[in-house]
Design an enzyme around this catalytic site. Structure first.
Site, short mmCIF file in Angstrom:
data_model
loop_
_atom_site.label_atom_id
_atom_site.label_comp_id
_atom_site.label_asym_id
_atom_site.label_seq_id
_atom_site.Cartn_x
_atom_site.Cartn_y
_atom_site.Cartn_z
N CYS A 58 0.69 -1.24 0.15
CA CYS A 58 0.06 0.03 -0.03
C CYS A 58 0.69 1.40 0.02
CB CYS A 58 -0.96 0.05 0.94
SG CYS A 58 -2.19 -1.51 1.11
N HIS A 71 -3.18 6.90 2.98
CA HIS A 71 -3.66 5.76 2.61
C HIS A 71 -5.15 5.38 2.91
CE1 HIS A 71 -3.96 1.52 1.38
NE2 HIS A 71 -3.97 1.07 2.51
N ASN A 124 -10.39 -0.36 0.18
CA ASN A 124 -8.87 -0.04 0.00
C ASN A 124 -8.32 -0.74 -1.31
OD1 ASN A 124 -6.16 -0.55 0.39
ND2 ASN A 124 -6.26 -1.25 2.64
C1 LIG Z 1 -10.70 -5.33 9.89
C2 LIG Z 1 -11.17 -4.49 10.93
C3 LIG Z 1 -12.41 -3.54 10.31
C4 LIG Z 1 -12.01 -5.12 12.16
O1 LIG Z 1 -12.70 -4.45 12.90
P1 LIG Z 1 -12.41 -4.52 14.51
O2 LIG Z 1 -13.25 -3.58 15.29
O3 LIG Z 1 -11.18 -4.84 14.98
O4 LIG Z 1 -13.27 -6.17 14.78
P2 LIG Z 1 -12.59 -7.41 15.25
O5 LIG Z 1 -11.54 -8.00 14.19
O6 LIG Z 1 -12.19 -7.07 16.78
O7 LIG Z 1 -13.85 -8.35 15.01
C5 LIG Z 1 -15.08 -8.11 15.92
C6 LIG Z 1 -16.12 -9.13 15.53
O8 LIG Z 1 -16.53 -8.83 14.22
C7 LIG Z 1 -16.41 -9.84 13.44
N1 LIG Z 1 -16.32 -9.64 11.91
C8 LIG Z 1 -15.30 -9.31 11.43
N2 LIG Z 1 -15.50 -9.02 10.23
C9 LIG Z 1 -16.92 -8.95 10.07
C10 LIG Z 1 -17.70 -8.37 9.20
N3 LIG Z 1 -17.23 -8.19 7.96
N4 LIG Z 1 -19.09 -8.70 9.26
C11 LIG Z 1 -19.61 -8.95 10.79
N5 LIG Z 1 -18.61 -9.24 11.52
C12 LIG Z 1 -17.28 -9.09 11.25
C13 LIG Z 1 -15.27 -10.59 14.05
O9 LIG Z 1 -15.58 -12.16 13.53
C14 LIG Z 1 -15.55 -10.48 15.33
O10 LIG Z 1 -16.39 -11.25 16.06
P3 LIG Z 1 -16.50 -11.96 17.49
O11 LIG Z 1 -16.35 -10.78 18.42
O12 LIG Z 1 -17.66 -12.77 17.58
O13 LIG Z 1 -15.00 -12.96 17.62
C15 LIG Z 1 -10.26 -3.57 11.73
O14 LIG Z 1 -9.42 -4.32 12.37
C16 LIG Z 1 -9.32 -2.92 10.53
O15 LIG Z 1 -9.98 -2.09 9.88
N6 LIG Z 1 -8.02 -2.79 10.69
C17 LIG Z 1 -7.08 -2.52 9.71
C18 LIG Z 1 -7.23 -3.32 8.50
C19 LIG Z 1 -6.47 -2.42 7.42
O16 LIG Z 1 -6.63 -1.53 7.30
N7 LIG Z 1 -5.77 -3.51 6.69
C20 LIG Z 1 -5.20 -2.94 5.55
C21 LIG Z 1 -4.36 -1.85 5.83
S1 LIG Z 1 -3.12 -1.57 4.42
#
Ligand SMILES: CC(C)(COP(=O)(O)OP(=O)(O)OC[C@H]1O[C@@H](n2cnc3c(N)ncnc32)[C@H](O)[C@@H]1OP(=O)(O)O)[C@@H](O)C(=O)NCCC(=O)NCCS
Length: 319
Positions: A110, A245, A275
């Site tokens: 990225c 980004h 993204n």
């Molecule tokens: C991926 C992201 C959105 C997840 O959000 P979060 O608030 O951290 O959520 P978590 O990973 O803690 O998951 C919370 C719950 O939501 C669930 N969940 C994850 N994706 C889901 C989706 N698409 N729909 C519904 N539920 C979802 C998980 O399974 C988890 O369930 P549980 O509590 O029963 O185990 C967040 O961590 C993020 O954006 N991180 C950065 C990722 C990124 O930018 N990557 C590229 C960078 S270049």
């Protein structure tokens, strides 16, 4: 030596995939995706190829710059998802736009667009080039696991490009960094079918430690902006546009609040495009340029971050 961006262009796939459409085959919802990420829909390649998008974006950038492909001295294409393992995506674009200059690909995920700007800057400094075409083309839909709701909802496909020209001024600060981490965000490998290869073959789909990457994104944007300002001897308030980004709206808004930024100065394409890895930054620049938001002399701070964990940031004065 320094440089300025003299033309931008972008191209997105026709197919729009909404959050509601994803929820027809994944255990997710529009509400979850919008509130956790800020993404409403993304573009996904169906009938076109990544070559098509990279070529269209490049032609638009050349047209905006008012130059021909034969005027280019170098093509650098940032991609981790090329249509070809070899020759590179940059060579495929060169062939279709009729360029005869050197062309190669660069892989810095990225942060790749800023890494490519830095490569161009080096060519300008050594007197090797006057005009460079930088392309960022990404087909994330071929890397993600469409059964993994935690990752596949975040990404989209697309390409964007810009023509960069050597100049006496324009670049105020540039910084590249890597905090080595092979697990936080990775596509482990290409399996192949060698009969001699022993051991497990890694899956070729994207794996991510979401919260680790989230924290890295917020702290990286904040520290990079402060470092750019220190290097250029300016205040954060002097910057007219921030192009970060586009990973998650919550990453952007946390950085906005920590840095005390005017939110209206922060470019966004995330809501409708998701993204698109290294294509996010040039796509956002192209949207700003075409909407007339970028005025000559404006200061633009750019921060890219992602797998690596790589960071590329720069401060430019818009031409
Ligand atoms: C991926 C992201 C959105 C997840 O959000 P979060 O608030 O951290 O959520 P978590 O990973 O803690 O998951 C919370 C719950 O939501 C669930 N969940 C994850 N994706 C889901 C989706 N698409 N729909 C519904 N539920 C979802 C998980 O399974 C988890 O369930 P549980 O509590 O029963 O185990 C967040 O961590 C993020 O954006 N991180 C950065 C990722 C990124 O930018 N990557 C590229 C960078 S270049």
């Amino acid at each position: 030596m320094s440089f300025r961006i003299i033309g931008t262009g972008s191209a997105l796939p026709e197919r729009i995939v909404t959050n509601d459409e994803l929820s027809t085959f994944l255990d997710t919802s529009d509400e979850w995706i919008r509130t956790r990420t800020g993404i409403r829909e993304r573009r996904v390649i169906s009938t076109e190829s990544l070559d098509d998008l990279a070529v269209a974006a490049s032609q638009r950038a050349l047209e905006a710059a008012g130059i021909e492909a034969s005027d280019l001295d170098l093509i650098v294409c940032s991609t981790t998802t090329s249509d070809h393992i070899m020759p590179g995506q940059g060579c495929a674009v060169a062939a279709q736009i009729g360029a005869t200059c050197p062309a190669f690909d660069l892989s810095a995920a990225c942060a790749g667009f800023v890494f490519a700007l830095d490569v161009a800057d080096g060519w300008f400094a050594r007197g090797r080039a006057k005009r460079v075409l930088i392309i960022a083309a990404e087909e994330m839909s071929r890397l993600i696991d469409w059964e993994d709701r935690a990752t596949c909802v975040l990404f989209g496909d697309g390409a964007a490009a810009c023509v960069v020209e050597a100049a006496e001024d324009g670049l105020l600060a540039m910084d590249l960094a890597t905090s080595p981490d092979m697990r936080a965000l990775a596509v482990p490998g290409i399996g192949g079918n060698s009969p001699f290869k022993e051991g497990e073959r890694p899956a070729s789909v994207l794996a991510m430690e979401g919260q680790r990457v989230f924290k890295f994104g917020v702290t990286t944007i904040c520290s990079a902006v402060k470092r750019l300002c220190m290097e250029a001897g300016i205040e954060v308030a002097d910057i007219d546009h921030f192009v970060f980004h586009q990973a998650n709206e919550r990453i952007l808004s946390a950085a906005v609040s920590r840095l005390g930024l005017d939110d209206a100065k922060v470019g966004r394409t995330l809501e409708t495009c998701g993204n698109i890895s290294s294509a996010c930054i040039p796509l956002t620049l192209d949207n700003l340029a075409r909407s007339g938001a970028l005025a000559s002399g404006d200061l633009v701070a750019i921060v890219g971050f992602g797998a690596g964990l790589d960071t590329g940031s720069c401060l430019l004065r818009w031409a």
